[in-house]
Design an enzyme around this catalytic site. Structure first.
Site: not given
Length: 380
Positions: A70, A149, A178, A198-200, A236, A323
């Site tokens: 996102t 998706n 995706q 997106s990592g997850h 950070t 989402c």
């Protein structure tokens, strides 16, 4: 338990979790600090960036770490629009994009930008002819996802990239959230300027993502602050998360060939079994489709009811994208494909990982058939 909701999120690899814990506990310094602990963290961050770049076959200075798909989509779309608005205020996208792209476009529309939303055919694919006809002198950005998706349709990214070679001033953004590890994407070959990951979605951790920004492409940053990520994304850095994400991407790419072949077998088995069940309509196309997504509708049965019934049997699937699943509204993608609203309200999405098996598919098919029959009796 059978988990068939991998497009919503994937289970992190054990090695990824171990990596996150190690970095968090032993290398917890702020990478912006001048002391040696900060230097160690900065070194790990640099190594993670180089690893991701190598896996995507791009340069390390083109990789920017974010909190996920996102944020990457928002930085790419809004950053490109805001920087280039003096050149034009016209953007092109599709009618079946992820909510983060749709909402970003709607927000820009409120700021005076004009958005062309390309229609899709019955399998959820845009026409490259429509796209080229939509290009104007004022067009500054085209944003198209690679894999849908909800239904798994693959968009003609290579063809779009070839068209855009004639329009060097237009930036090309691809939402590849995706597709990583499941559908190949050559960023340079396909003339992609901006790409979101997106990592997850590939067994990394939530809160980690990537934005590829081709060397020479420029965006307006959305955050102001300490100038991290070469001023593109202040804040950070999540060093442990990004190191873990680099490991997840490496492991996913190593497993990709065998994993894709396995998912195709499971998907085909599910498709064959579902097609034999009365009143089930499959929406995922046979051609131009990713190997891990299968979307179908149950005529006359609300998807929420069916999902909870499957959950009672230890099976986890979803409705539309995660989402949007709690909005209880029909899928925008299915409606755009011409699916009647009554069927769109009954849509179910199965999404696979490399670890899902044919044995699981057979068990799920048996439970689906049993559950459909039970619900039919209750509804009579």
């Amino acid at each position: 338990m059978i988990y068939f909701d991998n497009s919503a999120t994937t289970k992190p690899y054990k090695e990824v979790l171990d990596s996150f814990v190690t970095v968090s506990s032993e290398y917890f310094g702020n990478p912006s600090s001048l002391h040696s602990m900060g230097g160690q963290a900065e070194k790990l961050l640099t190594q993670a960036r180089e690893q991701v770049a190598g896996l995507l076959k791009v340069k390390a200075n083109e990789i920017y770490f974010t909190s996920g798909g996102t944020e990457s989509n928002n930085i790419a779309i809004k950053g490109a629009a805001l920087l280039n608005r003096h050149k034009g205020r016209h953007l092109i996208t599709s009618s079946v994009e992820h909510a983060s792209v749709r909402a970003a476009m709607e927000q820009l529309e409120q700021e005076g930008f004009e958005i062309t939303r390309l229609p899709v055919d019955e399998i959820g694919r845009i026409s490259v002819e429509d796209l080229e006809k939509a290009i104007r002198k004022e067009t500054i950005l085209i944003s198209i996802m690679e894999v849908n998706n909800e239904v798994g349709t693959i968009q003609p990214i290579e063809e779009i990239g070839n068209i855009l070679k004639k329009y060097p001033s237009i930036l090309f953004h691809v939402d590849a959230v995706q597709s990583v590890g499941k559908v190949p994407l050559s960023l340079y070959k396909n003339n992609v300027d901006l790409c979101s990951l997106s990592g997850h979605k590939f067994h990394g951790l939530k809160g980690t993502g990537v934005l590829f920004i081709r060397e020479g492409a420029r965006l307006t940053p959305l955050f102001s602050g300490g100038n991290q990520e070469r001023r593109m994304r202040s804040g950070t850095e999540n060093v442990a998360g990004f190191v873990a994400m680099a490991k997840a991407l490496r492991m996913t790419m190593l497993k990709s060939d065998a994993g894709i072949a396995g998912m195709e077998k499971v998907q085909n088995l599910l498709r064959k079994g579902l097609s034999k069940i009365e009143d089930i309509q499959i929406h995922t196309p046979v051609q131009h489709t990713a190997p891990h997504i299968l979307n179908f509708s149950l005529k006359g049965i609300k998807s929420e009811v069916f999902i909870h019934a499957l959950e009672q049997n230890g099976i986890f699937v979803s409705t539309t994208s995660a989402c949007s699943s709690k909005k209880k509204s029909p899928s925008n993608t299915l409606l755009a494909m011409g699916v009647p609203e009554s069927l769109a309200e009954s849509a179910i999405r199965i999404s696979l990982s490399f670890d899902n098996t044919e044995a699981e598919a057979l068990e799920v098919l048996a439970v689906i058939e049993k559950t459909v029959n039970q619900l039919r009796k209750v509804m009579k």
